[in-house]
Design a protein around this motif. Structure first.
Motif, PDB file in Angstrom:
ATOM      1  N   VAL B  90      34.194  24.786  59.061  1.00 19.92           N
ATOM      2  CA  VAL B  90      33.695  23.837  60.058  1.00 19.92           C
ATOM      3  C   VAL B  90      32.730  22.860  59.402  1.00 19.92           C
ATOM      4  O   VAL B  90      32.775  21.654  59.619  1.00 19.92           O
ATOM      5  CB  VAL B  90      32.991  24.592  61.207  1.00 19.92           C
ATOM      6  N   LYS B  91      31.876  23.399  58.511  1.00 21.28           N
ATOM      7  CA  LYS B  91      30.915  22.547  57.819  1.00 21.28           C
ATOM      8  C   LYS B  91      31.648  21.492  56.995  1.00 21.28           C
ATOM      9  O   LYS B  91      31.273  20.326  56.979  1.00 21.28           O
ATOM     10  CB  LYS B  91      30.033  23.417  56.909  1.00 21.28           C
ATOM     11  N   GLY B  92      32.704  21.940  56.309  1.00 24.05           N
ATOM     12  CA  GLY B  92      33.484  21.030  55.475  1.00 24.05           C
ATOM     13  C   GLY B  92      34.140  19.942  56.300  1.00 24.05           C
ATOM     14  O   GLY B  92      34.098  18.760  55.949  1.00 24.05           O
ATOM     15  N   LEU B  93      34.714  20.336  57.426  1.00 22.48           N
ATOM     16  CA  LEU B  93      35.406  19.350  58.255  1.00 22.48           C
ATOM     17  C   LEU B  93      34.408  18.383  58.884  1.00 22.48           C
ATOM     18  O   LEU B  93      34.682  17.195  59.022  1.00 22.48           O
ATOM     19  CB  LEU B  93      36.246  20.055  59.323  1.00 22.48           C
ATOM     20  N   HIS B  94      33.220  18.910  59.223  1.00 29.54           N
ATOM     21  CA  HIS B  94      32.182  18.038  59.774  1.00 29.54           C
ATOM     22  C   HIS B  94      31.734  17.000  58.763  1.00 29.54           C
ATOM     23  O   HIS B  94      31.390  15.883  59.120  1.00 29.54           O
ATOM     24  CB  HIS B  94      30.975  18.866  60.219  1.00 29.54           C
ATOM     25  N   ALA B  95      31.718  17.402  57.488  1.00 23.62           N
ATOM     26  CA  ALA B  95      31.251  16.483  56.452  1.00 23.62           C
ATOM     27  C   ALA B  95      32.259  15.365  56.229  1.00 23.62           C
ATOM     28  O   ALA B  95      31.989  14.435  55.492  1.00 23.62           O
ATOM     29  CB  ALA B  95      30.996  17.238  55.151  1.00 23.62           C
ATOM     30  N   GLY B  96      33.425  15.453  56.861  1.00 21.46           N
ATOM     31  CA  GLY B  96      34.385  14.360  56.748  1.00 21.46           C
ATOM     32  C   GLY B  96      35.664  14.720  56.006  1.00 21.46           C
ATOM     33  O   GLY B  96      36.475  13.853  55.713  1.00 21.46           O
ATOM     34  N   ALA B  97      35.840  16.027  55.701  1.00 17.24           N
ATOM     35  CA  ALA B  97      37.069  16.432  55.024  1.00 17.24           C
ATOM     36  C   ALA B  97      38.230  16.338  56.014  1.00 17.24           C
ATOM     37  O   ALA B  97      38.062  16.555  57.205  1.00 17.24           O
ATOM     38  CB  ALA B  97      36.937  17.858  54.509  1.00 17.24           C
ATOM     39  N   ASP B  98      39.411  15.983  55.500  1.00 16.36           N
ATOM     40  CA  ASP B  98      40.571  15.887  56.383  1.00 16.36           C
ATOM     41  C   ASP B  98      41.309  17.210  56.443  1.00 16.36           C
ATOM     42  O   ASP B  98      42.022  17.490  57.393  1.00 16.36           O
ATOM     43  CB  ASP B  98      41.504  14.792  55.875  1.00 16.36           C
ATOM     44  N   ASP B  99      41.135  18.015  55.405  1.00 20.82           N
ATOM     45  CA  ASP B  99      41.732  19.345  55.418  1.00 20.82           C
ATOM     46  C   ASP B  99      40.916  20.221  54.489  1.00 20.82           C
ATOM     47  O   ASP B  99      40.145  19.735  53.677  1.00 20.82           O
ATOM     48  CB  ASP B  99      43.193  19.278  54.970  1.00 20.82           C
ATOM     49  N   TYR B 100      41.091  21.513  54.650  1.00 21.43           N
ATOM     50  CA  TYR B 100      40.245  22.459  53.941  1.00 21.43           C
ATOM     51  C   TYR B 100      41.136  23.609  53.514  1.00 21.43           C
ATOM     52  O   TYR B 100      41.818  24.190  54.347  1.00 21.43           O
ATOM     53  CB  TYR B 100      39.177  22.948  54.917  1.00 21.43           C
ATOM     54  N   LEU B 101      41.161  23.895  52.247  1.00 19.75           N
ATOM     55  CA  LEU B 101      42.043  24.949  51.760  1.00 19.75           C
ATOM     56  C   LEU B 101      41.211  25.966  50.976  1.00 19.75           C
ATOM     57  O   LEU B 101      40.426  25.595  50.118  1.00 19.75           O
ATOM     58  CB  LEU B 101      43.130  24.335  50.870  1.00 19.75           C
ATOM     59  N   THR B 102      41.400  27.227  51.344  1.00 22.49           N
ATOM     60  CA  THR B 102      40.606  28.276  50.721  1.00 22.49           C
ATOM     61  C   THR B 102      41.293  28.815  49.476  1.00 22.49           C
ATOM     62  O   THR B 102      42.491  29.073  49.480  1.00 22.49           O
ATOM     63  CB  THR B 102      40.414  29.425  51.714  1.00 22.49           C
ATOM     64  N   LYS B 103      40.501  28.986  48.425  1.00 21.92           N
ATOM     65  CA  LYS B 103      41.021  29.605  47.191  1.00 21.92           C
ATOM     66  C   LYS B 103      41.062  31.110  47.388  1.00 21.92           C
ATOM     67  O   LYS B 103      40.157  31.651  48.007  1.00 21.92           O
ATOM     68  CB  LYS B 103      40.102  29.281  46.019  1.00 21.92           C
ATOM     69  N   PRO B 104      42.000  31.846  46.850  1.00 22.40           N
ATOM     70  CA  PRO B 104      43.138  31.317  46.102  1.00 22.40           C
ATOM     71  C   PRO B 104      44.234  30.825  47.039  1.00 22.40           C
ATOM     72  O   PRO B 104      44.433  31.392  48.096  1.00 22.40           O
ATOM     73  CB  PRO B 104      43.616  32.543  45.330  1.00 22.40           C
ATOM     74  N   PHE B 105      44.917  29.796  46.634  1.00 22.41           N
ATOM     75  CA  PHE B 105      45.994  29.266  47.468  1.00 22.41           C
ATOM     76  C   PHE B 105      47.252  29.202  46.618  1.00 22.41           C
ATOM     77  O   PHE B 105      47.184  29.226  45.389  1.00 22.41           O
ATOM     78  CB  PHE B 105      45.633  27.874  47.983  1.00 22.41           C
ATOM     79  N   SER B 106      48.398  29.118  47.284  1.00 18.49           N
ATOM     80  CA  SER B 106      49.628  28.947  46.516  1.00 18.49           C
ATOM     81  C   SER B 106      49.827  27.446  46.338  1.00 18.49           C
ATOM     82  O   SER B 106      49.385  26.644  47.165  1.00 18.49           O
ATOM     83  CB  SER B 106      50.806  29.560  47.258  1.00 18.49           C
ATOM     84  N   PHE B 107      50.492  27.077  45.265  1.00 18.48           N
ATOM     85  CA  PHE B 107      50.670  25.659  45.026  1.00 18.48           C
ATOM     86  C   PHE B 107      51.493  25.021  46.136  1.00 18.48           C
ATOM     87  O   PHE B 107      51.240  23.891  46.553  1.00 18.48           O
ATOM     88  CB  PHE B 107      51.316  25.395  43.660  1.00 18.48           C
ATOM     89  N   ALA B 108      52.469  25.790  46.651  1.00 20.11           N
ATOM     90  CA  ALA B 108      53.312  25.267  47.727  1.00 20.11           C
ATOM     91  C   ALA B 108      52.455  24.871  48.926  1.00 20.11           C
ATOM     92  O   ALA B 108      52.675  23.842  49.566  1.00 20.11           O
ATOM     93  CB  ALA B 108      54.334  26.310  48.135  1.00 20.11           C
ATOM     94  N   GLU B 109      51.445  25.710  49.202  1.00 21.68           N
ATOM     95  CA  GLU B 109      50.540  25.439  50.317  1.00 21.68           C
ATOM     96  C   GLU B 109      49.803  24.114  50.080  1.00 21.68           C
ATOM     97  O   GLU B 109      49.709  23.269  50.959  1.00 21.68           O
ATOM     98  CB  GLU B 109      49.537  26.594  50.411  1.00 21.68           C
ATOM     99  N   LEU B 110      49.296  23.951  48.874  1.00 22.53           N
ATOM    100  CA  LEU B 110      48.558  22.734  48.546  1.00 22.53           C
ATOM    101  C   LEU B 110      49.457  21.509  48.658  1.00 22.53           C
ATOM    102  O   LEU B 110      49.084  20.497  49.254  1.00 22.53           O
ATOM    103  CB  LEU B 110      47.981  22.845  47.124  1.00 22.53           C
ATOM    104  N   LEU B 111      50.667  21.644  48.101  1.00 19.36           N
ATOM    105  CA  LEU B 111      51.585  20.509  48.090  1.00 19.36           C
ATOM    106  C   LEU B 111      51.937  20.099  49.522  1.00 19.36           C
ATOM    107  O   LEU B 111      51.943  18.910  49.862  1.00 19.36           O
ATOM    108  CB  LEU B 111      52.845  20.887  47.306  1.00 19.36           C
ATOM    109  N   ALA B 112      52.216  21.102  50.359  1.00 16.27           N
ATOM    110  CA  ALA B 112      52.579  20.808  51.743  1.00 16.27           C
ATOM    111  C   ALA B 112      51.447  20.040  52.427  1.00 16.27           C
ATOM    112  O   ALA B 112      51.674  19.070  53.159  1.00 16.27           O
ATOM    113  CB  ALA B 112      52.873  22.095  52.491  1.00 16.27           C
ATOM    114  N   ARG B 113      50.212  20.468  52.174  1.00 18.47           N
ATOM    115  CA  ARG B 113      49.076  19.820  52.810  1.00 18.47           C
ATOM    116  C   ARG B 113      48.852  18.414  52.263  1.00 18.47           C
ATOM    117  O   ARG B 113      48.499  17.497  52.997  1.00 18.47           O
ATOM    118  CB  ARG B 113      47.820  20.673  52.631  1.00 18.47           C
TER     119      ARG B 113
END
Lengths: 447, 230
Positions: B90-113
């Motif tokens: 929530v803090k990240g999105l409030h700061a103006g982020a359009d999306d937020y991805l938690t590590k560890p993530f799969s590359f497919a997840e990142l690419l899709a986003r």
């Protein structure tokens, strides 16, 4: 610092007893004191001046005459010329002074040791005359003697209270130190690694020290439990991660050595699936420690019925797809908002449903329900599976606590531990009960 | 046109892995290792997307993001973070982020986003007025909340309709299970079992039963894609 605090305690005790007795003595003295002694002091000074003047003007003979005159109309008179050893040369007084003379403006003392002079106190001044000493003054009358006695008694009382105060201080200090040492000793022992050591209560008195000891013991118990849990977690992580990682390695090897592209494809897909499992186990572990770190102010008042509805919306198709019936129930009327962490509570319920899905008997039913009881809200998930025997329930709640009977089923064994920690975050608890047959798991949150 | 992505990540290994993957997916990637340089580069406004780690030397990810937004630079920003609680997000999105991805993530997840964010950037102005979505022979009426394929009405309602709408808005792109859980159900945890797959399965049956061509595809190891081409 500990020495100084006990020393301060002792000092305080001494001071308090001194102040008390001084106040008492002061009061008594105030009530009994009058100016008799003060008058005696003045008379003595005047009389001594007069005799000294006589001596200077007329010498020893004139002095002897003057004393004899004065003695005639005052039988309490003391006036004598003594040598430097205290032996009387002339005048009225004991043959030998009880003490060696030295210059004194005023003093109350017992002059002689023999005859009527023993035990008789007199107020005197001592002044050097030539090579000798003039001892001049008056015997104390009854009232003055009584007052002297009172004053002496008061002085004695003050001294006694000082001694008693020091004694009391020492006793008090030793007592406090001993009680504190017991606690400090136990804490030191635990700090040094003896986690099983406890303070324990002394004689079951239930006093402040015992209550402190109980608190500390409670804290140590919790630390011990957490440490034990942590040990189990570390062991279990190592143990439970070993098999998926071994499988991971096997798949990687298979992929590396596969000659057919299709085989390699399959092996790689399996590799990813195994990696996901490991990642999920780690994620849930993190989730548990996070839920334990979440503070209660992260809770927001929300409608519990809506929470149930949303989770049901997500899971109903899943349960039906698994060939089971999914039933939800909630109170008829509106439900008062409840302070909760939507995400974590939803996840806890999801875990419970997930567990139920794994264990429910084919064709049976999973019931998700919200119920209001006096002073609490109950979220339950009930299934018709084998249930958990009462004896195994505690183990089912611990991290990685997978029952042996469940070892053959997939899962990280973290589900119930997460649910319990979420319940604790809400100030509540997780109850496991018999659904006869099956298990009913209830998150109880006090209002 | 090649899309340009700025990757601000101090972990060289992770940065290399992500940059390589994005490069293979057809993006031009520039990387830098600290927040100050990241802010400097992003301020030029030549990037289509910024991917920033939350914990960076120099200037942390959120501060960098705040500075960018304060300078009125609207480039979409995806924040990567090892801090994954809802409150961190929530803090990240409030700061103006359009999306937020938690590590560890799969590359497919990142690419899709990444693709979803770039698409959103393109369609941001048009999105508000859209009332119909068309994917091949599938038509979705957003106002009437009705769905038809080859002119035949398909009864789809409630959450299922939202799911379809989300897939259709990202037609041709991979949508991951996590993205769906976040956007449709607003859950940011992994429910563990195959919940999303079950919902997709139901939707797929409705969309494909009685029709020749599949339209809702499973992309192995990544998610799902709504598209007429295989």
């Amino acid at each position: 610092m500990r020495i100084s605090i006990t020393a301060r305690l002792a000092l305080l005790a001494v001071l308090l007893s001194l102040v008390t007795s001084l106040a008492l003595a002061g009061l008594i003295w105030q009530q009994t004191h009058d100016d008799a002694i003060e008058a005696l002091r003045r008379d003595t000074a005047q009389q001594t001046d007069a005799f000294a003047a006589v001596y200077r003007s007329g010498g020893v003979a004139a002095l002897a005459q003057a004393i004899a005159d004065a003695q005639a109309d005052d039988d309490s008179l003391v006036a004598a010329l003594v040598d430097r050893n205290g032996a009387r040369r002339l005048g009225v007084g004991p043959d030998r002074l009880a003490f060696v003379p030295s210059a004194e403006a005023f003093r109350i003392a017992t002059l002689g040791t023999a005859g009527s002079w023993a035990g008789q106190e007199a107020g005197i001044a001592i002044r050097p005359l030539g090579r000798d000493w003039l001892v001049s003054g008056r015997l104390l009358d009854d009232w003055e003697r009584a007052q002297r006695t009172i004053e002496r008694a008061l002085l004695l009382a003050v001294l006694l209270s000082l001694v008693l105060g020091i004694g009391a201080g020492l006793v008090l200090t030793r007592y406090v130190t001993r009680r504190l040492d017991r606690i400090a000793g136990a804490v030191d022992a635990v700090a040094a690694g003896d986690l099983a050591r406890r303070v324990g209560s002394e004689g079951g008195g239930g006093d402040a020290f015992d209550r402190l000891a109980q608190r500390i013991d409670g804290m140590l118990d919790r630390i011990d439990r957490l440490m034990a849990e942590l040990r189990v977690v570390t062991d279990s992580i190592a143990h439970d991660l070993r098999s998926p990682i071994a499988r991971l390695r096997a798949r990687a090897e298979a992929a590396a050595t596969a000659s057919q592209p299709q085989q390699r494809e399959i092996a790689l897909a399996g590799l990813i699936a195994e990696t996901d499992l490991v990642m999920r186990m780690l994620a849930v572990l993190l989730e548990i420690s996070r839920s334990e770190a979440v503070t209660r102010d992260a809770l927001v008042p929300l409608d519990p019925a809506a929470l149930i509805e949303e989770i049901a919306d997500l899971y109903a198709p899943v349960v039906e797809e698994a060939g089971l019936r999914f039933v939800t129930s909630a109170p008829d009327g509106p439900v008062a908002p409840l302070a909760m962490h939507r995400e974590l509570l939803s996840q806890a319920l999801a875990n419970l449903i997930d567990n139920a899905l794994r264990h429910a008997a084919a064709g049976s039913e999973i019931a998700l329900s919200l119920a209001l009881a006096p002073g609490e809200v109950r979220f339950s998930v009930a299934d018709r599976g084998p249930g958990i025997p009462a004896a195994d329930r505690a183990q089912a709640l611990s991290r990685f606590g997978r029952l042996d009977s469940a070892r053959s089923l997939p899962g990280a064994g973290l589900g119930l531990a997460l649910v319990e920690s979420v319940a604790r975050l809400h100030g509540g608890s997780l109850e496991l009960a018999d659904n006869a047959p099956g298990l009913v798991a209830t998150i109880v949150i006090p209002l | 046109m090649t899309r340009k992505i700025l990757l601000v990540e101090d972990d060289a290994a992770a940065a290399g892995y992500v940059a390589k993957g994005l490069h293979e997916a057809g993006f031009a990637v520039e990387t830098c290792g600290d927040g100050r340089d990241g802010l400097f580069l992003a301020s030029e406004g030549i990037f289509d997307l910024v991917i920033a780690d939350r914990m960076l030397p120099g200037l942390d990810g959120l501060a960098m993001l705040g500075a960018l937004r304060a300078a009125d630079i609207r480039t979409p920003v995806l924040v990567l973070s090892a801090l994954g609680t809802v409150d961190d997000r929530v803090k990240g999105l409030h700061a103006g982020a359009d999306d937020y991805l938690t590590k560890p993530f799969s590359f497919a997840e990142l690419l899709a986003r990444v693709e979803a964010l770039l698409r959103r950037g393109d369609g941001a102005t048009a999105a508000a007025q859209v009332t119909r979505l068309t994917v091949g022979d599938l038509e979705i009426d957003l106002l009437a909340r009705s769905v038809a394929r080859q002119g035949r009405a398909i009864p789809i309602g409630g959450r299922e309709f939202n799911l379809l709408e989300f897939l259709a808005r990202h037609a041709g792109q991979v949508v991951t299970r996590t993205m769906m859980l976040e956007k449709i159900w607003n859950y940011h945890f992994d429910p563990g079992s195959n919940v999303v797959d079950v919902h997709i399965g139901r939707l797929r049956r409705k969309l494909e039963e009685g029709f020749d061509a599949p339209i809702l595809h499973t992309v192995r190891g990544a998610g799902y894609r709504l598209s007429l081409d295989a």
